[in-house]
Scaffold this motif. Structure first.
Motif, mmCIF file in Angstrom:
data_model
loop_
_atom_site.group_PDB
_atom_site.id
_atom_site.type_symbol
_atom_site.label_atom_id
_atom_site.label_comp_id
_atom_site.label_asym_id
_atom_site.label_seq_id
_atom_site.Cartn_x
_atom_site.Cartn_y
_atom_site.Cartn_z
ATOM 1 N N ILE A 42 0.881 -1.174 0.000
ATOM 2 C CA ILE A 42 0.000 0.000 0.000
ATOM 3 C C ILE A 42 0.914 1.219 0.000
ATOM 4 O O ILE A 42 1.812 1.316 0.837
ATOM 5 C CB ILE A 42 -0.884 0.069 1.265
ATOM 6 N N VAL A 62 1.024 5.480 -0.066
ATOM 7 C CA VAL A 62 0.295 6.752 0.024
ATOM 8 C C VAL A 62 1.291 7.896 -0.039
ATOM 9 O O VAL A 62 2.353 7.842 0.558
ATOM 10 C CB VAL A 62 -0.520 6.871 1.348
ATOM 11 N N TYR A 63 0.924 8.924 -0.800
ATOM 12 C CA TYR A 63 1.825 10.053 -0.847
ATOM 13 C C TYR A 63 1.125 11.366 -0.515
ATOM 14 O O TYR A 63 -0.096 11.479 -0.597
ATOM 15 C CB TYR A 63 2.558 10.153 -2.189
ATOM 16 N N VAL A 85 -3.646 7.174 -3.011
ATOM 17 C CA VAL A 85 -3.429 5.831 -2.453
ATOM 18 C C VAL A 85 -3.383 4.775 -3.567
ATOM 19 O O VAL A 85 -4.228 4.758 -4.452
ATOM 20 C CB VAL A 85 -4.557 5.451 -1.460
ATOM 21 N N GLU A 93 -2.283 0.444 -4.407
ATOM 22 C CA GLU A 93 -2.010 -0.857 -3.812
ATOM 23 C C GLU A 93 -1.674 -1.840 -4.912
ATOM 24 O O GLU A 93 -1.973 -1.604 -6.080
ATOM 25 C CB GLU A 93 -3.226 -1.363 -3.028
ATOM 26 N N LEU A 106 9.783 -2.626 -6.711
ATOM 27 C CA LEU A 106 9.509 -1.641 -5.657
ATOM 28 C C LEU A 106 10.708 -0.707 -5.455
ATOM 29 O O LEU A 106 10.551 0.497 -5.294
ATOM 30 C CB LEU A 106 9.142 -2.356 -4.344
ATOM 31 N N GLU A 148 10.716 3.272 -5.906
ATOM 32 C CA GLU A 148 11.221 4.157 -4.851
ATOM 33 C C GLU A 148 12.303 5.096 -5.377
ATOM 34 O O GLU A 148 12.322 6.282 -5.058
ATOM 35 C CB GLU A 148 11.831 3.315 -3.739
ATOM 36 N N LEU A 163 6.164 10.142 1.432
ATOM 37 C CA LEU A 163 5.722 8.902 0.780
ATOM 38 C C LEU A 163 5.768 7.805 1.841
ATOM 39 O O LEU A 163 6.789 7.610 2.492
ATOM 40 C CB LEU A 163 6.692 8.581 -0.368
ATOM 41 N N ILE A 164 4.659 7.123 2.030
ATOM 42 C CA ILE A 164 4.649 6.024 3.001
ATOM 43 C C ILE A 164 4.337 4.727 2.265
ATOM 44 O O ILE A 164 3.402 4.662 1.471
ATOM 45 C CB ILE A 164 3.615 6.247 4.123
ATOM 46 N N ILE A 165 5.152 3.729 2.516
ATOM 47 C CA ILE A 165 4.942 2.422 1.893
ATOM 48 C C ILE A 165 4.743 1.371 2.986
ATOM 49 O O ILE A 165 5.610 1.164 3.836
ATOM 50 C CB ILE A 165 6.147 2.030 1.009
ATOM 51 N N PHE A 166 3.571 0.756 2.979
ATOM 52 C CA PHE A 166 3.310 -0.384 3.856
ATOM 53 C C PHE A 166 3.482 -1.625 3.013
ATOM 54 O O PHE A 166 3.007 -1.677 1.877
ATOM 55 C CB PHE A 166 1.859 -0.374 4.356
ATOM 56 N N ASN A 167 4.132 -2.631 3.531
ATOM 57 C CA ASN A 167 4.117 -3.878 2.772
ATOM 58 C C ASN A 167 3.948 -5.099 3.645
ATOM 59 O O ASN A 167 4.293 -5.112 4.821
ATOM 60 C CB ASN A 167 5.328 -3.985 1.838
#
Lengths: 87, 87
Positions: free
Chosen positions: B4, B6-7, B32, B34, B42, B46, B60-64
């Motif tokens: 996921i 989000v920026y 957002v 996904e 990835l 980035e 910038l947040i990256i959840f994985n």
């Protein structure tokens, strides 16, 4: 459970929504929140969010996982979290 | 892995960022995204994102997570996904 919440809300309603979400979760970016929350509290948050939202135009996405450790988070650039203490 | 992203990006750079992210992931809300992505892809995303971003102001947040099934998603209100086909 562990939750990531993101919203896209009309300008007129965004202040209320921000205030609501900050009661339940940690604010990590402009319209992004995360945190540990019980199912009951999440239902409460959802119920109140629906009251604020115009569901024809606004959008709320909730990701949840049973265990925070299944999710890895990285932040690139500015961390917005510091704002949290001022507002 | 499942990601996921989000920026929160300054207006001048947001068009480029949107275009970049849509090459790699599915656009699900305003800022957002996904999707399933390899580690190599990835890293590429980035790297390119950092080139676009002003890291003093943008975020910038990256959840994985290794497995999408560990993550549950719910959408309340308007689903923005339909836009994706027009842009």
């Amino acid at each position: 459970m562990y939750v990531i919440l993101v919203y896209d809300i009309g300008e007129k309603r965004v202040g209320k929504m921000l205030k609501l979400c900050r009661k339940y979760l940690n604010w990590i970016q402009n319209s992004v929140f995360e945190g540990e929350i019980t199912e009951v509290k999440l239902k409460e948050l959802e119920f109140k969010a629906r009251e604020i939202m115009d569901q024809e135009v606004d959008s709320l996405i909730i990701f949840n996982t049973r265990n925070e450790k299944w999710l890895d988070k990285r932040i690139i650039g500015k961390e917005k979290n510091e704002l949290d203490t001022f507002l």
